[in-house]
Design a protein around this motif. Structure first.
Motif, mmCIF file in Angstrom:
data_model
loop_
_atom_site.group_PDB
_atom_site.id
_atom_site.type_symbol
_atom_site.label_atom_id
_atom_site.label_comp_id
_atom_site.label_asym_id
_atom_site.label_seq_id
_atom_site.Cartn_x
_atom_site.Cartn_y
_atom_site.Cartn_z
ATOM 1 N N CYS A 299 0.973 -1.261 -0.041
ATOM 2 C CA CYS A 299 -0.180 0.480 0.075
ATOM 3 C C CYS A 299 1.110 1.133 0.392
ATOM 4 O O CYS A 299 1.742 1.029 0.950
ATOM 5 N N CYS B 55 -0.104 4.146 0.488
ATOM 6 C CA CYS B 55 -1.012 5.395 1.538
ATOM 7 C C CYS B 55 -0.008 5.908 1.909
ATOM 8 O O CYS B 55 1.209 5.246 2.713
ATOM 9 N N CYS C 191 0.757 3.810 5.100
ATOM 10 C CA CYS C 191 2.025 2.951 5.834
ATOM 11 C C CYS C 191 3.078 3.096 5.359
ATOM 12 O O CYS C 191 3.968 2.582 4.847
ATOM 13 N N HIS D 189 -5.907 4.826 6.308
ATOM 14 C CA HIS D 189 -5.939 3.798 5.202
ATOM 15 C C HIS D 189 -6.592 2.845 4.908
ATOM 16 O O HIS D 189 -6.587 2.637 3.865
HETATM 17 ZN ZN LIG Z 1 -2.197 1.836 3.739
#
Ligand SMILES: [Zn+2]
Length: 213
Positions: A145, A147, A150, A176
């Motif tokens: 991920c 984001c 993360c 998230h």
């Molecule tokens: Zn994430």
């Protein structure tokens, strides 16, 4: 019937608004898990010719099989050009199964509510971040991920914040989960174009069949 009054009022109110700014109105199908009641409801709504139709009343404890039996039945009755909105549905598997059945719109408290309670969606399935085993886990929540959460925080950090009921932990977890679902839908669109959506759905179904603790 309430829907009839609502539609008449809405149509009248919209007449005063320029065409490009008009809102569209969806008729909401009800009837729980009972196919006959759902059919009666949708047939009445279809007579009013709404711009789209919502399948409401799910997310109340029915099984996924009961839910999709109704979705399939409604899909057969609702004309193809009308968008369908499956209300209250929001797990990765249910969303993808919905897309497979021709559902166009979803909304749900599941991604944010689950996040606040420590259930996080990842590319390898669901994880329960409050579990003891993540106490010293310095790895990223989901290495696949991209984001903000993360990229910057570890599982141990998220766990610590959520365990202590810190608002920041809840916000990061919610961020998230929403990011994850947004990417999942983008991925689904790509797979549909490539003609590999069925395999994608099966893969996600398998990953999400059992929650990873
Ligand atoms: Zn994430």
């Amino acid at each position: 019937m309430w829907a009839k009054r609502c539609k008449a009022y809405h149509d009248k109110a919209q007449e005063k608004i320029p065409k490009e700014k008009r809102q569209i109105l969806f008729g909401i199908n009800q009837g729980g898990i009972y196919e006959d009641l759902r059919e009666k409801s949708i047939n009445e709504l279809l007579k009013l010719n709404f711009e789209g139709y919502s399948i409401g009343g799910f997310g109340m404890g029915e099984t996924i099989e009961e839910e999709f039996k109704i979705v399939k039945a409604m899909r057969k009755i609702i004309p193809e050009e009308k968008p369908i909105y499956l209300m209250g549905i929001g797990t990765p598997t249910e969303i993808l199964k919905g897309i497979a059945e021709g559902i166009d719109i979803f909304d749900s408290r599941i991604p944010t509510q689950s996040a606040r309670r420590g259930t996080l969606f990842t590319s390898k399935g669901k994880i329960k971040i409050l579990n003891e085993k993540y106490k010293f886990d310095e790895s990223s929540l989901d290495e696949n991920c991209k984001c903000f959460v993360c990229k910057n925080y570890s599982k141990a950090f998220l766990r610590y914040q959520l365990m202590n009921d810190e608002p920041i932990g809840k916000r990061l977890a919610m961020y998230h989960n929403i990011y994850f679902l947004t990417k999942l839908i983008e991925e689904a669109k790509k797979k549909i174009k490539e003609g590999t959506f069925d395999e994608f759905l099966k893969k996600v179904e398998k990953e999400y069949a059992e929650p990873k603790i």
